[in-house]
Design an enzyme around this catalytic site. Structure first.
Site, PDB file in Angstrom:
ATOM      1  CB  ALA A  74       0.911  16.629  74.767  1.00 14.79           C
ATOM      2  CB  THR A  75       3.637  19.825  78.417  1.00 13.96           C
ATOM      3  OG1 THR A  75       4.415  18.643  78.283  1.00 13.96           O
ATOM      4  CG2 THR A  75       3.785  20.386  79.825  1.00 13.96           C
ATOM      5  CG  ASN A 154       3.983   8.116  79.204  1.00  8.15           C
ATOM      6  OD1 ASN A 154       2.899   8.105  79.783  1.00  8.15           O
ATOM      7  ND2 ASN A 154       5.084   8.479  79.812  1.00  8.15           N
ATOM      8  CD  GLN A 182       3.429   7.811  74.026  1.00  8.48           C
ATOM      9  OE1 GLN A 182       3.641   7.089  73.058  1.00  8.48           O
ATOM     10  NE2 GLN A 182       4.375   8.573  74.555  1.00  8.48           N
ATOM     11  CB  SER A 202       2.248  16.075  71.313  1.00  9.81           C
ATOM     12  OG  SER A 202       3.396  16.853  71.113  1.00  9.81           O
ATOM     13  CB  ALA A 203       3.183  17.789  66.005  1.00  3.50           C
ATOM     14  CG  HIS A 204       7.305  15.678  70.017  1.00  2.00           C
ATOM     15  ND1 HIS A 204       8.081  14.751  70.671  1.00  2.00           N
ATOM     16  CD2 HIS A 204       6.584  16.291  70.969  1.00  2.00           C
ATOM     17  CE1 HIS A 204       7.843  14.818  71.962  1.00  2.00           C
ATOM     18  NE2 HIS A 204       6.932  15.745  72.180  1.00  2.00           N
ATOM     19  CB  THR A 243       2.510  35.030  67.061  1.00  2.00           C
ATOM     20  OG1 THR A 243       2.281  36.399  67.370  1.00  2.00           O
ATOM     21  CG2 THR A 243       2.703  34.859  65.564  1.00  2.00           C
ATOM     22  CB  CYS A 329       9.737  13.494  81.680  1.00  2.00           C
ATOM     23  SG  CYS A 329       8.837  13.533  80.145  1.00  2.00           S
TER      24      CYS A 329
HETATM   25  C1  LIG Z   1       5.038  13.100  75.354  1.00  4.36           C
HETATM   26  C2  LIG Z   1       3.852  13.127  76.210  1.00  4.36           C
HETATM   27  C3  LIG Z   1       3.383  14.325  76.753  1.00  4.36           C
HETATM   28  C4  LIG Z   1       4.124  15.620  76.574  1.00  4.36           C
HETATM   29  O1  LIG Z   1       4.006  16.088  75.261  1.00  4.36           O
HETATM   30  P1  LIG Z   1       4.861  17.338  74.752  1.00  4.36           P
HETATM   31  O2  LIG Z   1       4.260  17.663  73.429  1.00  4.36           O
HETATM   32  O3  LIG Z   1       6.263  16.831  74.649  1.00  4.36           O
HETATM   33  O4  LIG Z   1       4.702  18.422  75.730  1.00  4.36           O
HETATM   34  C5  LIG Z   1       2.229  14.296  77.493  1.00  4.36           C
HETATM   35  N1  LIG Z   1       1.557  13.159  77.702  1.00  4.36           N
HETATM   36  C6  LIG Z   1       1.971  11.979  77.191  1.00  4.36           C
HETATM   37  C7  LIG Z   1       1.181  10.744  77.439  1.00  4.36           C
HETATM   38  C8  LIG Z   1       3.137  11.929  76.435  1.00  4.36           C
HETATM   39  O5  LIG Z   1       3.541  10.768  75.955  1.00  4.36           O
END
Ligand SMILES: *Cc1c(COP(=O)(O)O)cnc(C)c1O
Length: 405
Positions: A74-75, A154, A182, A202-204, A243, A329
């Protein structure tokens, strides 16, 4: 007997769901091809895996697969969206509107935009973390090209009124970007119903692997264009060269599918556990809820423990319960959370706040243990605290500088 430590930090990251890992495994070894290799079956298999994942990701958010661009997270997606729009629409204007409770990936990107000659308006929020829609509309100027407002925060989990925001944006011919990291996978997010033009996730944060994410970019009504921020082989329709992380993307696809199929049931279960935890903790004397109870993520609860030193509380529970103070962070620094301060909390109360994140794998026993352990730790810390003693003796607390909530 519960297994320690207990993980209650699901807003920082989530474990990979075993079903996701299973889907990913063959793509490390058997199907290891480069998805851009056009001339042999290794490449075709990898590409097939990626394209299937793209349909799974698109389906979760009501998008067309062609509108999904895979990124490293997501960053990167936040950077690509904001910088990409700023460059692409430079002839139209240079003004961006965002909010001061955004994730650093958005705020720091906006700071960068300012260095490049852009103008950024940072809206403030009320004590519940919500923006004021009239303030948003009033901030729009002829030079405004983008509104960047997150779907769910978040730290406190508050959901912004994205439907209303997109209506305002479109009434003024401005693009609406939302960081839905989120929200996606946790609450129903639909780019058609909600109306955003660009969206990062983001996947994680949804039981997929780290290091993979996606950017949704609308292809019609309006057709949105963004300037690539990574130059190279022209992958992902030229918007993100490099890639592809095939196993990661396959994992993200599977994670999205599980979230989509299980959402209704999971949302209820996670919310029930979160409510149990929250109610248990709010029964402790002098604890306060941070955020907006009505519209928020199902798993998150942010609570202030007044008259307890935040670091000491964290230290006291960290061996058995994993939680977060501020966002992950920034938690390395002793600065209290800028998000809580934006909600109007004073340094002390912000510093005494913890974020709890219940998730898919949290159990009822874990919640019971957490409530009990935190209750005991808070009591112990307060016993040793002169400020607590003063409070208990009914001292004139106004002479001590506490922020009123
Ligand atoms: C975790 C988070 C991000 C960053 O995501 P990454 O995939 O870890 O780079 C960005 N925005 C929000 C709101 C998040 O919670």
């Amino acid at each position: 007997m519960v297994k320690l430590p207990i993980y209650l930090d699901n807003n920082a990251t989530t474990p990979v769901d075993p079903r996701v890992l299973e889907a990913m495994m063959p793509y490390f070894t058997e199907h290891f091809g480069n998805a851009a290799s056009r001339h042999h079956p290794f490449g075709w298999e990898a590409e097939e895996g990626v394209e299937y994942a793209r349909t799974q990701v698109a389906k979760l958010i009501g998008a067309d697969p062609k509108e999904i661009i895979f990124t490293s997270g997501a960053t990167e997606a936040d950077n690509l969206a904001i910088k990409g729009v700023f460059e692409m629409y430079a002839s139209k204007g240079n003004h961006i509107i965002t909010v001061n409770t955004e994730h650093k990936a958005v705020l720091d990107t906006c700071k960068h935009i300012e260095k490049l000659g852009g103008e950024v308006t940072y809206l403030t929020v009320n004590h519940e973390g919500l923006i004021d829609l009239r303030e948003l509309e009033a901030a729009i100027k002829p030079e405004t090209i983008l509104i960047a407002i997150m779907y769910a925060n978040n730290e406190v989990g508050v959901l912004q009124p994205v439907k209303e925001i997109s209506a305002i944006a479109h009434r003024h011919g401005v693009l609406f970007f939302t960081d839905a990291t989120q929200a996606a996978g946790r609450v129903p997010v639909d780019v058609t119903k909600d109306g955003m033009d660009i969206m990062a996730f983001s996947a994680h944060k949804m039981y997929g692997p780290k290091g993979v994410g996606a950017l949704y970019v609308r292809r019609k009504n309006p057709r949105v264009k963004i300037t690539a921020q990574m130059d190279g082989g022209g992958h992902e329709r030229g918007m993100r060269s490099g890639t592809l992380n095939v196993p990661g993307i396959v994992g993200m696809g599977q994670a999205c599918e599980i979230c989509r199929l299980d959402m209704t049931e999971e949302l209820k279960r996670v919310k029930a556990l979160r409510d149990k935890l929250e109610n248990g903790l709010l029964e402790i004397e002098e604890t306060y809820f941070n955020g907006y109870k009505e519209e928020r993520l199902p798993g998150v609860s942010n609570i202030a423990f007044r008259y307890v030193e935040g670091d000491a509380l964290m230290m006291g529970i960290t061996k058995s319960i994993a939680v977060s103070s501020g966002s992950a962070c920034t938690s390395a620094s002793i600065e209290p959370s800028y998000v809580l301060k934006a909600l109007g909390l004073g340094d002390d109360l912000a510093h005494s706040s913890l974020r709890f994140g219940v998730g898919r794998f949290t159990t009822g026993e874990e919640i019971d243990y957490a409530i009990e352990h935190i209750r005991e730790t808070v009591a112990k810390l307060r016993e040793a605290s002169p400020v607590w003693e003063m409070f208990k003796e009914g001292a004139e607390m106004n002479s001590v500088e506490w922020a009123h909530h």
